[in-house]
Design a protein around this motif. Sequence first.
Motif, PDB file in Angstrom:
ATOM      1  N   ARG A 306      43.150  83.485  49.707  1.00 32.52           N
ATOM      2  CA  ARG A 306      44.052  82.779  50.611  1.00 32.52           C
ATOM      3  C   ARG A 306      43.610  81.347  50.882  1.00 32.52           C
ATOM      4  N   THR A 307      42.305  81.085  50.850  1.00 30.13           N
ATOM      5  CA  THR A 307      41.855  79.713  51.139  1.00 30.13           C
ATOM      6  C   THR A 307      42.348  78.747  50.072  1.00 30.13           C
ATOM      7  N   MET A 308      42.367  79.181  48.809  1.00 28.88           N
ATOM      8  CA  MET A 308      42.904  78.315  47.757  1.00 28.88           C
ATOM      9  C   MET A 308      44.404  78.133  47.937  1.00 28.88           C
ATOM     10  N   GLN A 309      45.122  79.208  48.261  1.00 25.11           N
ATOM     11  CA  GLN A 309      46.560  79.085  48.482  1.00 25.11           C
ATOM     12  C   GLN A 309      46.853  78.124  49.629  1.00 25.11           C
ATOM     13  N   ASP A 310      46.098  78.233  50.697  1.00 22.62           N
ATOM     14  CA  ASP A 310      46.288  77.328  51.848  1.00 22.62           C
ATOM     15  C   ASP A 310      45.972  75.888  51.462  1.00 22.62           C
ATOM     16  N   SER A 311      44.932  75.705  50.644  1.00 23.46           N
ATOM     17  CA  SER A 311      44.539  74.366  50.217  1.00 23.46           C
ATOM     18  C   SER A 311      45.651  73.709  49.399  1.00 23.46           C
ATOM     19  N   ILE A 312      46.274  74.471  48.517  1.00 23.36           N
ATOM     20  CA  ILE A 312      47.376  73.939  47.716  1.00 23.36           C
ATOM     21  C   ILE A 312      48.579  73.637  48.602  1.00 23.36           C
ATOM     22  N   CYS A 313      48.864  74.502  49.571  1.00 25.65           N
ATOM     23  CA  CYS A 313      49.971  74.248  50.515  1.00 25.65           C
ATOM     24  C   CYS A 313      49.766  72.954  51.284  1.00 25.65           C
ATOM     25  N   HIS A 314      48.567  72.729  51.765  1.00 23.25           N
ATOM     26  CA  HIS A 314      48.276  71.511  52.526  1.00 23.25           C
ATOM     27  C   HIS A 314      48.454  70.279  51.640  1.00 23.25           C
ATOM     28  N   TYR A 315      48.008  70.381  50.391  1.00 23.36           N
ATOM     29  CA  TYR A 315      48.154  69.263  49.454  1.00 23.36           C
ATOM     30  C   TYR A 315      49.627  68.942  49.224  1.00 23.36           C
ATOM     31  N   VAL A 316      50.433  69.962  49.015  1.00 25.19           N
ATOM     32  CA  VAL A 316      51.852  69.769  48.745  1.00 25.19           C
ATOM     33  C   VAL A 316      52.578  69.209  49.967  1.00 25.19           C
ATOM     34  N   GLU A 317      52.307  69.777  51.134  1.00 28.74           N
ATOM     35  CA  GLU A 317      52.986  69.327  52.353  1.00 28.74           C
ATOM     36  C   GLU A 317      52.616  67.891  52.699  1.00 28.74           C
ATOM     37  N   ALA A 318      51.453  67.444  52.252  1.00 30.31           N
ATOM     38  CA  ALA A 318      51.029  66.063  52.497  1.00 30.31           C
ATOM     39  C   ALA A 318      51.616  65.095  51.475  1.00 30.31           C
ATOM     40  N   GLY A 319      52.448  65.609  50.567  1.00 30.78           N
ATOM     41  CA  GLY A 319      53.102  64.739  49.590  1.00 30.78           C
ATOM     42  C   GLY A 319      52.397  64.639  48.260  1.00 30.78           C
ATOM     43  N   GLY A 320      51.419  65.508  47.998  1.00 29.93           N
ATOM     44  CA  GLY A 320      50.685  65.462  46.740  1.00 29.93           C
ATOM     45  C   GLY A 320      51.573  65.762  45.545  1.00 29.93           C
ATOM     46  N   LYS A 321      51.294  65.104  44.432  1.00 31.37           N
ATOM     47  CA  LYS A 321      52.068  65.291  43.211  1.00 31.37           C
ATOM     48  C   LYS A 321      51.506  66.460  42.413  1.00 31.37           C
ATOM     49  N   ALA A 322      52.405  67.297  41.903  1.00 28.48           N
ATOM     50  CA  ALA A 322      51.969  68.454  41.123  1.00 28.48           C
ATOM     51  C   ALA A 322      53.030  68.846  40.120  1.00 28.48           C
ATOM     52  N   LEU A 323      52.574  69.380  38.986  1.00 27.88           N
ATOM     53  CA  LEU A 323      53.440  69.942  37.958  1.00 27.88           C
ATOM     54  C   LEU A 323      52.982  71.370  37.700  1.00 27.88           C
ATOM     55  N   ALA A 324      53.908  72.323  37.784  1.00 26.31           N
ATOM     56  CA  ALA A 324      53.580  73.735  37.580  1.00 26.31           C
ATOM     57  C   ALA A 324      54.502  74.304  36.518  1.00 26.31           C
ATOM     58  N   GLU A 325      53.907  74.941  35.502  1.00 24.26           N
ATOM     59  CA  GLU A 325      54.670  75.459  34.377  1.00 24.26           C
ATOM     60  C   GLU A 325      54.504  76.968  34.236  1.00 24.26           C
ATOM     61  N   CYS A 326      55.594  77.670  34.108  1.00 27.33           N
ATOM     62  CA  CYS A 326      55.615  79.097  33.799  1.00 27.33           C
ATOM     63  C   CYS A 326      54.715  79.883  34.761  1.00 27.33           C
ATOM     64  N   GLY A 327      53.543  80.359  34.315  1.00 24.95           N
ATOM     65  CA  GLY A 327      52.656  81.089  35.208  1.00 24.95           C
ATOM     66  C   GLY A 327      52.255  80.279  36.421  1.00 24.95           C
ATOM     67  N   GLY A 328      52.105  78.960  36.254  1.00 23.15           N
ATOM     68  CA  GLY A 328      51.803  78.095  37.381  1.00 23.15           C
ATOM     69  C   GLY A 328      52.943  78.053  38.376  1.00 23.15           C
ATOM     70  N   MET A 329      54.174  78.027  37.875  1.00 23.26           N
ATOM     71  CA  MET A 329      55.358  78.079  38.734  1.00 23.26           C
ATOM     72  C   MET A 329      55.439  79.424  39.462  1.00 23.26           C
ATOM     73  N   MET A 330      55.122  80.508  38.753  1.00 28.56           N
ATOM     74  CA  MET A 330      55.123  81.829  39.383  1.00 28.56           C
ATOM     75  C   MET A 330      54.132  81.875  40.546  1.00 28.56           C
ATOM     76  N   TYR A 331      52.980  81.260  40.357  1.00 30.54           N
ATOM     77  CA  TYR A 331      51.943  81.223  41.382  1.00 30.54           C
ATOM     78  C   TYR A 331      52.422  80.492  42.637  1.00 30.54           C
ATOM     79  N   LEU A 332      53.302  79.494  42.463  1.00 33.28           N
ATOM     80  CA  LEU A 332      53.828  78.745  43.609  1.00 33.28           C
ATOM     81  C   LEU A 332      55.017  79.430  44.268  1.00 33.28           C
ATOM     82  N   SER A 333      55.424  80.586  43.723  1.00 29.27           N
ATOM     83  CA  SER A 333      56.506  81.360  44.339  1.00 29.27           C
ATOM     84  C   SER A 333      56.009  82.083  45.579  1.00 29.27           C
ATOM     85  N   SER A 334      56.925  82.711  46.309  1.00 31.52           N
ATOM     86  CA  SER A 334      56.508  83.448  47.502  1.00 31.52           C
ATOM     87  C   SER A 334      55.734  84.708  47.140  1.00 31.52           C
ATOM     88  N   SER A 335      56.055  85.293  45.961  1.00 38.72           N
ATOM     89  CA  SER A 335      55.337  86.492  45.542  1.00 38.72           C
ATOM     90  C   SER A 335      55.529  86.730  44.048  1.00 38.72           C
TER      91      SER A 335
END
Length: 432
Positions: A306-335
Amino acid sequence: MTYTSNFLISAIASGSGKTTVTLGLLRALRNRGLNIQPFKCGPDYIDTKYHVLAAGKESVNLDLFLSSESHIKYLYNKYSSDKDVCITEGVMGLFDGYDRMNGSSAQIAEKLDIPVILVLNAKSMAYSAAALLYGFKNFSDKINITGVIFNFVASESHYNFLKDACHDAGLEPLGYLPKNTDIEIPSRHLGLNIDEQYRFDDFADKAAALIEKHIDIDRLLSVTAKRESDAGVIKEINVPLQGLRISVARDAAFNFMYHENMEYLKRIGAVSYFSPLHDKHLPESDFVYLPGGYPELYLSELNNNRTMQDSICHYVEAGGKALAECGGMMYLSSSISDEDGTEYAMVNIFDQKATMENMRLKLGYRQFEYNGVLLKGHEFHYSSIKSEQQSVVQQYTAKGQPTDTKLLRYKNVIAGYTHLYWADMDNLMDLF
């Protein structure tokens, strides 16, 4: 002046054994102490992982849909100039492209001016092979088919019939692989653990031993020897250095990435790697790349970190740029749900659920324009998405037909199933 052996291994059709021949040759030549370089026609990022394990050298994709002719020539010159032997593994059958011959192994062999070694599945076939070989040899005068390796050969007597066929078709027989149930390429989920790597090493060693025994490697290298003039200094693609801190997810769950994409990122910034499985926090970043892979095999571990998930959420909410493909996109889903329907909570950037239930393969080239940038990529997955979220673009097939493949955006995060190829782009950051 340098002397090198360069060739492309292709086949009449998929399933002929070109991957087994390629991997066995890579391991055999590596065992001989030669400086080898593998390449792969097409968008496949799994065969290139096989190449790395067999050859001990990064494999490079050559694709005439994803990139320009000048780009594949640049790549081939860049990685082949100081090598003893360069082996390019083809895709599908020799002339199979996304539109007739366009994008085929034959077209790549033509553009790079390298000879072709044809692998023929000779099971239940003898002299009739002559007609097939004659047709392939004479179909296009732009392709130089230099020799043939036969696969699934029953006996030396069987091979003698095939040699006659080969000679009468005007091609040179270079040897064969016998019927052998003892060698089989390991699971497509290769490299996930140490046991899988040991299994692959055993496969590669057995394939190399068979090739040393039944294929005339010295003759193969002789007939594919090519005298080349000194190309001088190879010019790097002109990409402006942007001084970015770039963080790339790389572990057992996320590892589908094109080698030259990573080289591109290294030219625009400082690349570091992190593990969504094991690390607790995202590194300080200006850009984050979450590639595809096998998140479905590590759902519990990803869910529990969960700490990594929270860290990525904070980065995104702060306007951080990211590209997520396939499995990476799945990881950014709710489940993500496994094959049995058990649901595991993920990062929850996008309001959608990924699932492995009722798995069905979806694949093909994709192209679209976004923020004025023409993008090309490849889709390959068994999962599906449950979501009402609308795509920000319309994606199309290689032939220009619309697809239902989505591209999603939230703040400065772009995500989708398409594995993008950006090594031939002017500026990836124009997307944001």
